[in-house]
Design a protein around this motif. Structure first.
Motif, short mmCIF file in Angstrom:
data_model
loop_
_atom_site.label_atom_id
_atom_site.label_comp_id
_atom_site.label_asym_id
_atom_site.label_seq_id
_atom_site.Cartn_x
_atom_site.Cartn_y
_atom_site.Cartn_z
N PRO A 89 0.83 -1.21 0.00
CA PRO A 89 0.00 0.00 0.00
C PRO A 89 0.86 1.26 0.00
N ASP A 90 0.32 2.33 -0.54
CA ASP A 90 0.99 3.62 -0.52
C ASP A 90 -0.08 4.69 -0.29
N PRO A 91 0.29 5.96 -0.13
CA PRO A 91 -0.71 7.00 0.14
C PRO A 91 -1.81 7.09 -0.91
N GLU A 92 -1.48 6.81 -2.17
CA GLU A 92 -2.48 6.89 -3.23
C GLU A 92 -3.39 5.68 -3.25
N HIS A 93 -2.89 4.51 -2.84
CA HIS A 93 -3.67 3.28 -2.80
C HIS A 93 -3.49 2.65 -1.41
N PRO A 94 -4.20 3.18 -0.42
CA PRO A 94 -4.00 2.73 0.97
C PRO A 94 -4.35 1.27 1.23
N PHE A 95 -5.16 0.67 0.36
CA PHE A 95 -5.52 -0.74 0.53
C PHE A 95 -4.70 -1.64 -0.40
N GLY A 96 -3.66 -1.11 -1.01
CA GLY A 96 -2.79 -1.92 -1.84
C GLY A 96 -3.27 -2.00 -3.28
N TYR A 97 -2.61 -2.85 -4.05
CA TYR A 97 -2.87 -2.98 -5.48
C TYR A 97 -3.43 -4.35 -5.84
N GLY A 98 -3.95 -5.06 -4.86
CA GLY A 98 -4.38 -6.44 -5.10
C GLY A 98 -5.41 -6.59 -6.20
N ARG A 99 -6.32 -5.62 -6.34
CA ARG A 99 -7.39 -5.76 -7.33
C ARG A 99 -6.90 -5.51 -8.75
N GLU A 100 -5.63 -5.13 -8.92
CA GLU A 100 -5.11 -4.99 -10.28
C GLU A 100 -5.10 -6.35 -10.99
N LEU A 101 -4.94 -7.42 -10.22
CA LEU A 101 -5.00 -8.76 -10.82
C LEU A 101 -6.36 -8.98 -11.48
N TYR A 102 -7.42 -8.46 -10.86
CA TYR A 102 -8.75 -8.63 -11.42
C TYR A 102 -8.90 -7.86 -12.73
N PHE A 103 -8.22 -6.71 -12.83
CA PHE A 103 -8.25 -5.96 -14.08
C PHE A 103 -7.62 -6.77 -15.21
N TRP A 104 -6.46 -7.38 -14.94
CA TRP A 104 -5.80 -8.15 -15.99
C TRP A 104 -6.58 -9.42 -16.33
N ALA A 105 -7.29 -9.96 -15.35
CA ALA A 105 -8.15 -11.12 -15.64
C ALA A 105 -9.26 -10.71 -16.61
N PHE A 106 -9.79 -9.51 -16.45
CA PHE A 106 -10.83 -9.02 -17.36
C PHE A 106 -10.25 -8.79 -18.75
N VAL A 107 -9.03 -8.27 -18.81
CA VAL A 107 -8.36 -8.08 -20.11
C VAL A 107 -8.17 -9.42 -20.81
N VAL A 108 -7.81 -10.45 -20.05
CA VAL A 108 -7.64 -11.80 -20.62
C VAL A 108 -8.94 -12.27 -21.27
N ALA A 109 -10.07 -12.05 -20.59
CA ALA A 109 -11.36 -12.46 -21.15
C ALA A 109 -11.64 -11.72 -22.45
N ILE A 110 -11.31 -10.43 -22.51
CA ILE A 110 -11.52 -9.65 -23.73
C ILE A 110 -10.64 -10.17 -24.87
N LEU A 111 -9.39 -10.52 -24.54
CA LEU A 111 -8.48 -11.03 -25.57
C LEU A 111 -8.96 -12.37 -26.13
#
Length: 316
Positions: free
Chosen positions: A69-91
């Motif tokens: 986590p950092d000041p801009e993303h206090p809960f971390g970046y864990g949900r970025e994996l979900y974004f790439w999973a959605f990109v995979v479905a689109i591809l």
């Protein structure tokens, strides 16, 4: 303490196995398509190439999601994996299904004479062996993680998309290989190359169906899903047994990563509890919750009376 390289490899064994299999298969399929002129073999090569890219994106997403986590993303970046999973479905839908249907239609509109299918059969056999190995690994890992849940329930409740995406991809790949083999055989048996094109369209339909299912699951994770009901009930049980708690108004959870959960608890404290005693009670609850449920990365407890707590149709 960070995970060792060995533990990281073990955690991603499904992705690494699928990536290695698909890269080798893609090269073999493209060579076979060039030699024999098979449309279904060409689309199968595109399918394997897209799958290879998908595994690479999921590995990239996992690495990005582990950032602290950092000041801009206090809960971390864990949900970025979900974004790439959605990109995979689109591809899968855009490249895999789209190219397959286009190549099939083109092959039907302008049939090409098929050459010796022996190379196709050899490549399909090798691909079936490699894809089957990758599928067996993915199936074993997912079966171990699903516990007593049914297969479809486990997919719906899973908060880690990597496991079920690879399982779906490999299942679609095996089905596609069967269709491609049938298309090549039927084209030669009946001397009609258009059948091979129809097989390509069928493969595209399989990929499109898988892509839609994956996109639906990835969308839910990306928007934000509650924790499994067992986790919510455990939180309620731990909070409810504390002396000084009159009632629990609500427990709301959301996954900020596959293995991290934010929980917000509204509870009615006994009126005689002082501020100091209330702070001690909250600390005790937080300690017990983290000991019982290590995946609770953030815990928010708000003392408020039941009539003051906002009511919602569902909790979790």
């Amino acid at each position: 303490m960070g995970a060792s390289p060995a533990s990281g490899w073990r955690a991603n064994i499904v992705l690494y196995a699928a990536l290695a299999a698909n890269l080798g298969i893609a090269v073999a399929k493209f060579v076979a398509a060039a030699i024999t002129g098979s449309s279904s073999m060409l689309t199968e090569g595109v399918h394997s190439l897209v799958d290879s890219g998908n595994q690479g994106l999921l590995l990239y997403g996992q690495r990005r999601a582990k950032r602290p986590p950092d000041p801009e993303h206090p809960f971390g970046y864990g949900r970025e994996l979900y974004f790439w999973a959605f990109v995979v479905a689109i591809l899968i839908f855009g490249l895999g299904a789209g190219v397959s249907v286009y190549e099939g239609w083109k092959h039907i509109a302008q049939p090409e004479h098929l050459r010796d299918p022996l190379v196709n059969y050899i490549v399909l056999g090798v691909a079936m062996l490699l894809e089957g190995t990758s599928w067996a690994i993915a199936l074993k890992e997912f079966a171990a993680s699903k516990g007593e849940m049914g297969w479809w329930e486990a997919v719906r409740e899973s908060k880690d998309p990597a496991g079920f995406i690879v399982l779906f991809e490999d299942s679609a790949a095996l089905a596609g290989l069967v269709v491609a083999g049938a298309g090549v055989w039927a084209s030669h048996a009946w001397s009609d190359p258009r059948i091979d094109g129809a097989a390509s369209i069928a493969i595209g339909c399989i990929l499109a169906t898988v892509a839609v299912l994956l996109a639906r699951e990835a969308k839910g994770l990306l928007i934000g899903e509650r924790a499994n009901p067992e986790v919510v009930e455990c939180v309620r049980a731990i909070v409810g047994r504390q002396p000084g708690i009159v009632r629990i108004n609500h427990v709301r959870t959301i996954h900020t990563a596959p293995d991290r959960i934010f929980v917000a608890i509204s509870a009615d404290f006994e009126d005689h509890i002082t501020m100091g005693a209330g702070e001690t009670l909250i600390e005790t609850i937080e300690h017990e919750l983290k000991a019982a449920l290590p995946m609770l990365s953030s815990i928010y407890i708000r003392p408020e009376k039941a009539e003051d707590a906002p009511q919602v149709a569902a909790v979790g």
